[in-house]
Design a protein around this motif. Structure first.
Motif, short mmCIF file in Angstrom:
data_model
loop_
_atom_site.label_atom_id
_atom_site.label_comp_id
_atom_site.label_asym_id
_atom_site.label_seq_id
_atom_site.Cartn_x
_atom_site.Cartn_y
_atom_site.Cartn_z
N LEU A 89 0.91 -1.19 -0.11
CA LEU A 89 0.10 0.06 0.16
C LEU A 89 0.76 1.10 -0.01
O LEU A 89 2.03 1.12 0.67
N HIS A 90 0.27 2.27 -0.77
CA HIS A 90 0.93 3.53 -0.89
C HIS A 90 0.00 4.67 -0.59
O HIS A 90 -1.05 4.70 -1.24
N PHE A 91 0.14 5.40 0.28
CA PHE A 91 -0.77 6.46 0.41
C PHE A 91 -0.13 8.07 0.21
O PHE A 91 1.13 8.11 0.58
N TYR A 92 -0.94 8.76 -0.32
CA TYR A 92 -0.41 9.97 -0.78
C TYR A 92 -1.11 11.23 -0.13
O TYR A 92 -2.11 11.33 0.44
N ALA A 93 -0.16 12.44 -0.35
CA ALA A 93 -0.55 13.77 0.36
C ALA A 93 -1.16 13.82 1.60
O ALA A 93 -0.58 12.88 2.54
N GLU A 94 -2.22 14.30 1.77
CA GLU A 94 -2.73 14.35 3.10
C GLU A 94 -3.27 13.34 3.73
O GLU A 94 -3.51 13.21 5.04
N ILE A 147 -1.55 8.10 9.03
CA ILE A 147 -0.53 6.89 9.04
C ILE A 147 0.49 7.21 10.18
O ILE A 147 0.76 8.25 10.37
N ALA A 148 1.00 6.30 10.91
CA ALA A 148 1.81 6.51 12.09
C ALA A 148 2.92 7.12 11.44
O ALA A 148 3.57 6.70 10.37
N PRO A 149 3.84 7.96 12.20
CA PRO A 149 4.83 8.55 11.71
C PRO A 149 6.07 7.80 11.02
O PRO A 149 6.58 8.06 10.01
N ASN A 150 6.01 6.73 11.83
CA ASN A 150 7.33 5.75 11.22
C ASN A 150 6.88 5.21 9.86
O ASN A 150 7.63 4.53 9.35
N GLY A 151 5.68 5.29 9.30
CA GLY A 151 5.29 4.56 8.31
C GLY A 151 4.68 5.43 6.93
O GLY A 151 4.43 4.90 6.11
N GLN A 152 4.89 6.98 7.42
CA GLN A 152 4.37 7.58 6.35
C GLN A 152 4.83 8.06 4.89
O GLN A 152 3.87 8.09 4.20
N ASN A 153 6.28 7.55 5.06
CA ASN A 153 6.83 7.87 3.82
C ASN A 153 7.42 6.48 3.23
O ASN A 153 8.19 6.46 2.33
N LYS A 154 6.70 5.23 3.68
CA LYS A 154 7.05 4.03 3.41
C LYS A 154 5.98 3.30 2.67
O LYS A 154 4.77 3.55 2.81
N VAL A 188 -7.33 5.17 7.66
CA VAL A 188 -7.56 6.14 6.77
C VAL A 188 -9.09 6.18 6.54
O VAL A 188 -9.52 5.38 5.82
N PRO A 189 -9.90 6.97 6.85
CA PRO A 189 -11.32 7.03 6.53
C PRO A 189 -11.84 7.25 4.97
O PRO A 189 -11.27 7.90 4.12
N HIS A 190 -12.49 6.29 4.62
CA HIS A 190 -12.87 6.21 3.17
C HIS A 190 -13.53 7.56 2.44
O HIS A 190 -13.19 7.84 1.35
N PRO A 191 -14.20 8.41 3.32
CA PRO A 191 -14.54 9.65 2.49
C PRO A 191 -13.45 10.69 2.14
O PRO A 191 -13.67 11.55 1.47
N GLU A 192 -12.23 10.52 2.76
CA GLU A 192 -11.07 11.28 2.40
C GLU A 192 -10.49 10.91 1.13
O GLU A 192 -9.52 11.35 0.73
#
Length: 254
Positions: A6-11, A16-23, A44-48
């Motif tokens: 999984l890759h999460f982007y932008a806001e 995501i927990a700080p240790n995983g935000q850019n991983k 991560v809530p789905h409406p976002e």
């Protein structure tokens, strides 16, 4: 054991927990599960979310995660110029015209500020999560909340997690997120109940006024719902200053 990446982007990284935000997040799973459930397991809530790209294919929340899936999750209002995929399945409903809100019980000051600026903002300090979710679903109001679990409710399509804790800064955050500056109509809604304000003749409410108010003021507004009376008293200077500050797009509030 199956795995997906999984890759999460932008806001969305805010959740995501700080240790995983850019991983890249490696998700292990055994059972059949929807992509919505997998994403929300990371808070991560789905409406976002607006776009989910799996193995270079745009999918919706019902997609069943497969072994070795490469999942990219993008927020609403994200820049998608570099996503060369067609067709794209946008998951975040577009808000047309002036946004309307239902505000959870922990954001009462935010609700009152939004009403001050003329925005339709339902709020009641005894609304429970079920009631807020149902109101949002039936009326298509945007849920404003600091409760991530509330936004996980499946029937909520329109929702936003307010990031900051300070009410005045919350207002600026919401105004920017929904591009609301062109919809300002200050002093047109009751800050107590959200009803619309209307001008009234002094003689119509004279019996309800205190002697000094009756003596020194001539212009009055009355809420069409709760009948609360407003006039340009000593507090008006503070209110006008507050409205001017909220109207600025380039200066922070403290």
């Amino acid at each position: 054991m199956k795995q997906a990446r999984l890759h999460f982007y932008a806001e969305l990284k805010d959740f995501i927990a700080p240790n995983g935000q850019n991983k890249t997040i490696v998700h292990n799973f055994k059972h059949r599960t929807s992509i919505k459930d997998v994403i929300e397991s990371y808070n991560v809530p789905h409406p976002e979310i607006d776009l989910i790209i799996v193995n270079n294919v745009s999918v919706d929340f019902n997609y069943i995660v497969q072994n070795s899936d490469d999942i990219h999750v993008h927020p609403a209002n994200a820049s998608i110029k570099q996503i060369n995929i067609a067709p794209l399945r946008h998951l975040s409903p577009q808000v047309s015209g002036e946004p309307r809100f239902v505000v959870d019980v922990n954001l009462g000051r935010l609700a009152r500020y939004l009403r001050l600026l003329g925005f339709d903002s339902l709020y009641c300090n005894n609304f429970d999560d079920k009631t807020i979710a149902e109101i949002s679903s039936i009326t298509q109001r945007i849920v404003l909340t600091r409760d991530r679990k509330l936004l996980h409710r499946k029937i909520i399509n329109h929702g936003y997690f307010v990031r900051v804790e300070t009410p005045k800064i919350q207002v600026r955050e919401v105004l920017a997120r929904f591009n609301m500056y062109s919809f300002f109509k200050p002093l047109t809604r009751c800050t107590f109940c959200n009803g619309k304000l209307k001008q009234t003749e002094k003689q119509n409410i004279a019996q309800r006024l205190k002697p000094l108010t009756k003596k020194h003021y001539e212009k009055f507004l009355v809420c069409s719902d709760c009948n609360h009376i407003y006039w340009q008293g000593s507090h008006s200077i503070r209110v006008a200053r507050l409205i001017r500050e909220f109207s600025k797009t380039d200066s922070p509030l403290s």
